[in-house]
Every structure is written in structure tokens, then in C-alpha cells.
Scaffold this active site. Structure first.
Site, short mmCIF file in Angstrom:
data_model
loop_
_atom_site.label_atom_id
_atom_site.label_comp_id
_atom_site.label_asym_id
_atom_site.label_seq_id
_atom_site.Cartn_x
_atom_site.Cartn_y
_atom_site.Cartn_z
N GLU A 137 96.16 43.29 8.87
CA GLU A 137 95.20 42.27 10.23
C GLU A 137 94.94 42.98 11.07
OE1 GLU A 137 94.33 38.24 9.09
OE2 GLU A 137 95.62 38.01 10.95
N GLU A 159 97.92 36.12 16.94
CA GLU A 159 98.27 35.69 17.94
C GLU A 159 99.17 35.06 18.23
OE1 GLU A 159 94.51 33.39 16.40
OE2 GLU A 159 93.25 34.79 16.67
N LYS A 202 93.36 27.63 11.35
CA LYS A 202 94.02 27.85 13.41
C LYS A 202 93.78 26.74 14.27
CE LYS A 202 92.07 32.68 14.04
NZ LYS A 202 92.04 33.59 14.65
N ASN A 224 93.02 31.04 7.51
CA ASN A 224 93.73 30.33 8.64
C ASN A 224 92.72 29.89 9.56
OD1 ASN A 224 95.31 30.38 11.33
ND2 ASN A 224 95.21 32.14 11.47
N HIS A 264 101.46 35.84 13.10
CA HIS A 264 100.69 36.11 13.12
C HIS A 264 99.98 36.94 14.51
CE1 HIS A 264 95.73 35.58 14.35
NE2 HIS A 264 95.83 35.48 12.76
N GLY A 312 88.61 37.89 14.86
CA GLY A 312 87.42 37.66 15.15
C GLY A 312 86.73 38.16 16.66
N SER A 340 87.61 39.23 10.50
CA SER A 340 86.33 39.55 11.11
C SER A 340 85.69 39.43 8.85
CB SER A 340 85.92 40.16 10.68
OG SER A 340 85.91 39.82 13.09
C1 PEP Z 1 92.42 35.41 11.20
O1 PEP Z 1 93.19 34.94 12.25
O2 PEP Z 1 93.73 35.45 10.52
C2 PEP Z 1 91.18 35.91 10.66
C3 PEP Z 1 91.96 37.18 10.12
O3 PEP Z 1 90.40 35.81 12.19
P1 PEP Z 1 89.27 35.87 11.84
O4 PEP Z 1 89.26 36.01 9.98
O5 PEP Z 1 87.80 35.48 12.07
O6 PEP Z 1 88.47 37.41 12.24
#
Ligand code: PEP
Length: 253
Positions: free
Chosen positions: A170, A100, A11, A9, A98, A176, A216
Site C-alpha cells: 500500500e 495509519e 477503518k 478495510n 497498516h 485515501g 485508492s
Molecule cells: C487502506 O487504507 O487500506 C486503503 C487502501 O484505503 P483506500 O482504498 O481508501 O485508499
């Protein structure tokens, strides 16, 4: 047998030139270094999808995904992208729900149910995201909260339609932040979600549902996370922006 999937992803990152470079590097590294049959999905900003298509066309190991779509078929929704538009440029996957999008754009479970429907009607595979905040983890039935996200957005589907869904767990506190769920925390949630799906749709569909971990995950920790029996790959944010890191994560799956 459920599929192993690693989706990146991106983003709101990368210029067109950078996006092309990253895609070509990933395509080459996967071709040269990855022998397993893991499905790779690249989810760049939508306006690059048409350009990037030529880099992955005919390559069954790498597909393109969008990061969102609108819940309506078409119409006066300025700035939005319809599922049919994604389908018309051969996009195969779409990330839905997601955290976000839930947090900054107010997406609700009910709205996501509509997005899931329109995506499936257009032959797209939803990567449906769910997960709890840190506060929820510390103070409430966080497993129940995540199960409820799945119930409210997905359990109206027929068994056949549900069979096309990919889930991404997630935990919001891990996205992040550099904080990753431990392998045990990921396994606990994934097993609970698989059981929840089994109670609704039966063991066979539950066993065949790919449940990805996101938060992460990176080149250092992916192997440990993916070694869990109920973790079927990952949805990768930050580490998907560097070809070497992303390919290492793909290899770990
Ligand atoms: C995400 O936003 O789907 C995600 C997993 O981000 P990150 O790996 O940066 O935590």
C-alpha cells in the site's frame, strides 16, 4: 496456486446498523453475482465482529478480519484486543502494520514482528501491510525501503509460518488520496517483493504468497490493477464502504 483475495478495510466507519446493512448487502451480492473463487475478507471495527459473524458463518467465500491486534498475549493493556480474543470469536484474518497504525500509533517493524508471531500462534492469517511515502518514492531507494519492512517484520519466520502470510503493498501516497499507483508501478513493486521473498524462502513459497495492492483501488481501476501477473487482489479502504463498489472490485479479481 496462490489465492486471490479482496479485503475491505472499513477503518473507523459505520454504526452497528450500517455495518449490518453493508455486510448483508455484500453477502447477497457476492452470492448472486460472483462466480470466481476469490476470498473476500471484511474488516469492520472490532466491536462489530461478533454480531457480523452470524451473517458470514458457514460461507467459505467471505471471512472476517480485524484491523489490528496487540502483540502481547493478555494483560494490563487498556483498550487493546488480543489475538486470542479474535480467534475465540472465529475471526480468521488480521490486518497488521497498516500505514495509519505506523503513522498515528508509532508501530515499528520490530513490534509488528511480535504482532505477526502472536497472530500466527493463534491461527490468524496476518494481512501484512507495507509501503513507502511519497517522499521516499521521490528521494530514495523506495523498493529497498519496502523490502526492508518485510525483512524486519517477517523474515524471522520459518518457511512454514511464512507460507501463512498475506502481503498488502500500500503506497502511503495512494491511501485515501484518490491517487492510485499505475498498473505498472504496482506490478514493479509486487514483482520485486515476490523476488525478495523467493531469495529468502525459495520460488515455491514466493509463488504461493498472495500480494494484494491497496491505495485508492476502486470500481473503476481495479480490473486494470488486478490484471497484473503479480497482483493477487486488493486491500480496499474507501470503496469497501459501499456494497456496489466493493462487489465490483471483487468481481474484477
Ligand atoms: C487502506 O487504507 O487500506 C486503503 C487502501 O484505503 P483506500 O482504498 O481508501 O485508499
Amino acid at each position: 496456486m496462490r489465492k486471490k483475495i479482496v479485503a475491505g478495510n472499513w477503518k473507523m466507519n459505520k454504526t452497528l446498523e450500517e455495518a449490518v446493512a453493508l455486510t448483508s448487502e455484500v453477502v447477497n451480492m457476492i452470492k448472486d453475482e460472483v462466480t470466481s473463487d476469490v476470498q473476500v475478507v471484511l474488516c469492520p471495527p472490532s466491536l462489530y465482529l461478533t454480531t457480523l459473524r452470524q451473517y458470514v458463518q458457514g460461507n467459505s467465500r467471505i471471512a472476517l478480519g480485524a484491523q489490528n491486534c496487540h502483540e502481547k498475549a493478555s494483560g494490563a493493556y487498556t483498550g487493546e484486543i488480543a489475538a486470542s480474543m479474535l480467534k475465540s470469536i472465529d475471526v480468521q484474518y488480521v490486518i497488521l502494520g497498516h500505514s495509519e497504525r505506523r503513522q498515528y500509533f508509532g508501530e515499528t517493524n520490530a513490534q509488528l514482528a511480535e504482532k505477526v508471531n502472536i497472530s500466527l500462534e493463534n491461527g490468524l492469517t496476518p494481512i501484512f501491510c507495507c509501503g513507502e511515502s511519497l517522499e521516499q518514492r521521490q528521494s530514495s531507494d523506495f523498493i529497498g525501503f519496502v523490502k526492508n519492512q518485510i525483512t524486519e517484520s517477517l523474515f524471522h519466520l520459518t518457511p512454514e509460518a511464512f507460507g501463512k502470510i498475506v502481503i498488502a503493498y500500500e503506497p502511503i501516497w495512494a491511501i485515501g488520496t484518490g491517487l492510485t499507483a499505475t498498473a505498472d508501478q504496482a506490478q514493479e513493486m509486487h514483482a520485486a517483493l515476490r523476488q525478495h521473498i523467493g531469495e529468502k524462502y525459495g520460488e515455491e513459497i514466493a509463488d504461493n504468497t498472495s500480494i494484494l495492492y491497496g491505495g485508492s483501488a476502486n470500481a473503476q481501476n481495479a480490473a486494470e490493477l488486478f490484471a497484473n501477473p503479480d497482483v493477487d487482489g486488493g486491500l480496499i479502504g474507501g470503496a469497501s464502504l459501499k456494497s456496489r463498489d466493493f462487489t465490483t472490485v471483487v468481481k474484477a479479481a
